[in-house]
Scaffold this active site. Structure first.
Site, PDB file in Angstrom:
ATOM      1  N   ASP A  27       0.879  -1.167   0.000  1.00  0.00           N
ATOM      2  CA  ASP A  27       0.000   0.000   0.000  1.00  0.00           C
ATOM      3  C   ASP A  27       0.917   1.217   0.000  1.00  0.00           C
ATOM      4  OD1 ASP A  27      -1.660   2.130   0.572  1.00  0.00           O
ATOM      5  OD2 ASP A  27      -2.358   1.359   2.503  1.00  0.00           O
ATOM      6  N   LYS A  90       2.547  11.162  -3.320  1.00  0.00           N
ATOM      7  CA  LYS A  90       1.500  10.463  -4.079  1.00  0.00           C
ATOM      8  C   LYS A  90       0.569  11.449  -4.790  1.00  0.00           C
ATOM      9  CE  LYS A  90      -1.952   6.826  -3.287  1.00  0.00           C
ATOM     10  NZ  LYS A  90      -2.469   5.939  -2.223  1.00  0.00           N
ATOM     11  N   GLU A 191      -7.317   0.364  -4.477  1.00  0.00           N
ATOM     12  CA  GLU A 191      -7.336   0.262  -3.016  1.00  0.00           C
ATOM     13  C   GLU A 191      -8.653  -0.311  -2.483  1.00  0.00           C
ATOM     14  OE1 GLU A 191      -6.187   4.223  -1.963  1.00  0.00           O
ATOM     15  OE2 GLU A 191      -4.145   3.912  -2.700  1.00  0.00           O
ATOM     16  N   ASP A 215     -13.054   5.392   2.971  1.00  0.00           N
ATOM     17  CA  ASP A 215     -11.626   5.466   3.303  1.00  0.00           C
ATOM     18  C   ASP A 215     -11.274   6.884   3.763  1.00  0.00           C
ATOM     19  OD1 ASP A 215      -8.861   5.615   3.328  1.00  0.00           O
ATOM     20  OD2 ASP A 215      -8.573   4.629   1.397  1.00  0.00           O
TER      21      ASP A 215
END
Ligand code: AMP
Length: 623
Positions: A27, A90, A191, A215
């Site tokens: 991850d 990211k 994800e 999330d």
């Protein structure tokens, strides 16, 4: 069509001896990253050497020698040395500067603003330039090393997760980062898909379900609605807020304390260490209130207090915002809440009981999936996916997939991947390109197969020329290159200029007409040469960008002759000359430095020129 025996353990063409039976799940997160694997049929996240933490903060610090520290040790530098400490990389993956919009100020390190629009962002640290791919590779290397130390064996294969909304460029950037870190990335997994797999949802081949994955991480919020049908995951809708997360809950507490205890904003601005201490106290309070009802701490002269119900009032508007995004996602998926079979909680901030309760109530569920560690669930699911790839199929599976990536040659002989390797066929994929010269009438399209960055190292499948593009300034034509690989292994390539409709379709050599040995060699070579390939790519890209900028500069000098002073003209010419010289050399950092300097110098002049144009236009208008 030829069926290619794929060794899923090793992720490439069947070979006698498997080097390693291990595929890890990674991850690669905005705030934290982690690596997991399957141990005794269970996914587990790998801890640090002290056996304590599974999370690696996604933070990189560079010292004056450009040596990088990654993770917890780098985190301390966020406050001490913000210009040389990279966080949230990211957010930059696969992005151009213009994509960052109003969020440029969010980053404390220098992101290069370039006049060449499509150029992907670079980060400047001192006199060196890094791409988000290189920076992400540093985090991935750290995870690889951690896994190798913990498991005492080489780790070469990985499944890496990305947000469901990542586009092709962002996914490709993630693959490239893996390659640079010495990892063969067998699959990029969404994800929310990984989170579902971690809860065993979607592993049963008979299952048909609709799932909502909520999330809420440290800095981002995502809601994804998935349909799972006989092992196939389809993303029906995504929504969210790229700047809403646990940090905002901390900020809400901090603001509350500032009001209640009369903490002066000006004082905080001056006293960074007090600011930091309060921020940490706020996060500690938030975490404590996940398991108790009251919190108290001492910061300097203040005794700070917070109880759970006050905390819940403070965060109520933020939680409502996430629920509004959930409603929007349901609407996009054209679904009612009642259609959702399972709700899955992901991200550290879903530990907050109020968040759990509000989400459960919103989806009108008796219970939600929150048993697994919400920080680890995505990595655990990635490990499950890796295990499916590795084990389920008894090592060998005959799959109709593309054994090597397919792409075209772009400026400077670079490979631009259109269909990544391991993609299921049949597949259609395409991308838009443009011309680099004014009035360009023809465009040569060369189709290659392989994993290397330079087409010269890959296999040429065919090439053709798209003729008859109407003359337009460079950059204006929109040329779509479209690949269609059908189940019989035939690859058709279509080039179409969208403004004029001029098009041509060509069938190129089959991507399957290659021996297994050659294919295995090509894969191995790509990993062995990942670093030098990336360096060559960076140099070619810098030179191409420099060419664009030099062309733009000479146009700029002509157009703005009237509004520029002699000194400005001389200085722009001097900087352009330096850039020209640098671009003939081999030092990409020098080329980037020269571009940065030229851009920085020319920017205010460009603004002045724009203001002038606008005011001239205004004068011409009768209001
Ligand atoms: P992530 O990006 O998923 O690692 O999320 C990290 C976020 O989770 C940070 O904002 C943390 O403050 C938050 N977090 C971690 N533990 C807890 C907890 N026990 N209660 C509330 N929030 C937490």
């Amino acid at each position: 069509m030829a069926r290619i025996p794929i060794d899923l353990v090793k992720g490439n063409i069947k070979k006698e001896e498997p080097i390693s039976n291990l595929i890890v799940g990674i991850d690669l997160g905005t705030t934290n990253s982690l690596v997991a694997y399957i141990k005794d049929n269970q996914p587990v996240a790998i801890k640090d050497e002290q056996g304590k933490h599974t999370l690696v903060p996604s933070v990189i610090h560079f010292d004056e020698n450009h040596d990088a520290t990654v993770g917890t040790n780098a985190k301390a530098y966020l406050v001490k040395d913000p210009q040389n400490t990279i966080f949230s990389v990211k957010r930059l993956m696969g992005k151009a500067f213009k994509d960052l919009g109003e969020y440029q100020d969010f980053f404390s390190y220098k992101i290069i603003d370039t006049e060449v629009e499509e150029t992907l962002v670079k980060i400047r640290i001192g006199n060196k330039f890094y791409t988000p791919i290189e920076l992400s590779a540093k985090i991935l290397s750290q995870l690889k090393e951690r896994a190798e130390n913990a498991l005492n064996q080489p780790v070469q294969k990985a499944v890496i997760t990305v947000p469901a909304y990542f586009n092709d460029a962002q996914r490709q950037a993630t693959r490239d980062a893996g390659k640079l870190a010495g990892l063969d990335v067998l699959r990029i997994v969404n994800e929310p898909t990984a989170a579902s797999l971690a809860y065993g949802i979607g592993q049963d081949k008979e299952m048909v379900k609709t799932v909502a994955v909520y999330d809420l991480g440290g800095g981002t919020f995502d809601i994804s609605i998935l349909n799972i049908d006989h092992g196939i995951f389809e993303v029906l809708a995504t929504n969210g807020d790229t700047f809403l997360g646990g940090d905002d809950l901390d900020k809400a507490i901090l603001e509350h304390w500032k009001t209640v205890y009369n903490i002066d904003a000006a004082q905080l601005k001056e006293n960074q260490s007090l600011n930091q201490a309060l921020r940490i106290a706020a996060e500690t309070a938030k975490k404590a209130l996940s398991s108790s009802n009251d919190f108290q701490t001492q910061v300097e002269a203040w005794t700070l207090e917070l109880d759970r119900s006050t905390f819940e009032q403070l965060i109520h508007p933020l939680v409502q915002k996430t629920l509004a995004a959930c409603a929007a996602a349901l609407k996009d998926a054209d679904l009612d809440k009642s259609a959702i079979d399972e709700v899955i909680m992901v991200g550290g901030s879903t530990r907050v009981p109020y968040v759990k309760e509000q989400v459960r109530t919103f989806f009108e569920k008796e219970s939600i999936n929150d048993d697994l560690n919400p920080d680890e669930v995505v990595a655990l699911g990635a490990a499950v996916q890796a295990d499916i790839l590795a084990g389920n199929q008894k090592d060998i599976l005959l799959l109709d997939i593309t054994p090597l990536s397919l792409g075209i040659e772009t400026m400077g002989g670079l490979m631009d991947v259109i269909i990544p390797r391991n993609t299921k066929v049949p597949i259609k994929a395409g991308r838009q390109y443009t011309t680099s010269v004014d009035g360009q009438k023809n465009l040569k399209v060369s189709v290659y197969q392989g994993e290397r960055d330079l087409v010269a190292d890959n296999r040429l499948l065919g090439s053709f020329v798209l003729r008859g593009i109407p003359p337009m300034p460079a950059g204006l034509p929109k040329i779509e290159i479209h690949f269609l690989l059908n189940a019989d292994g035939i690859l058709k390539v279509r080039a179409k200029e969208l403004r004029s409709g001029v098009e041509q379709t060509v069938e190129v050599r089959s991507p399957y007409g290659i021996s297994e040995e050659d294919m295995a060699r090509m894969l191995l070579d790509s990993l062995k040469n990942a670093k030098t390939d990336m360096q060559s790519r960076a140099l070619i890209e810098a030179r191409t960008e420099a060419d664009h900028l030099l062309l733009a500069t000479s146009k700029f000098l002509q157009q703005n002759d009237a509004i520029m002073s002699d000194e400005e003209k001389t200085q722009v010419s001097k900087l352009a000359e330096a850039l020209k010289e640098a671009s003939q050399g081999e030092d990409k950092d020098l080329i980037n430095t020269c571009m940065d300097e030229l851009n920085d110098y020319a920017r205010p002049i460009a603004h002045r020129s724009m203001d002038n144009t606008i005011s001239n236009a205004m004068q011409g208008k009768k209001v």
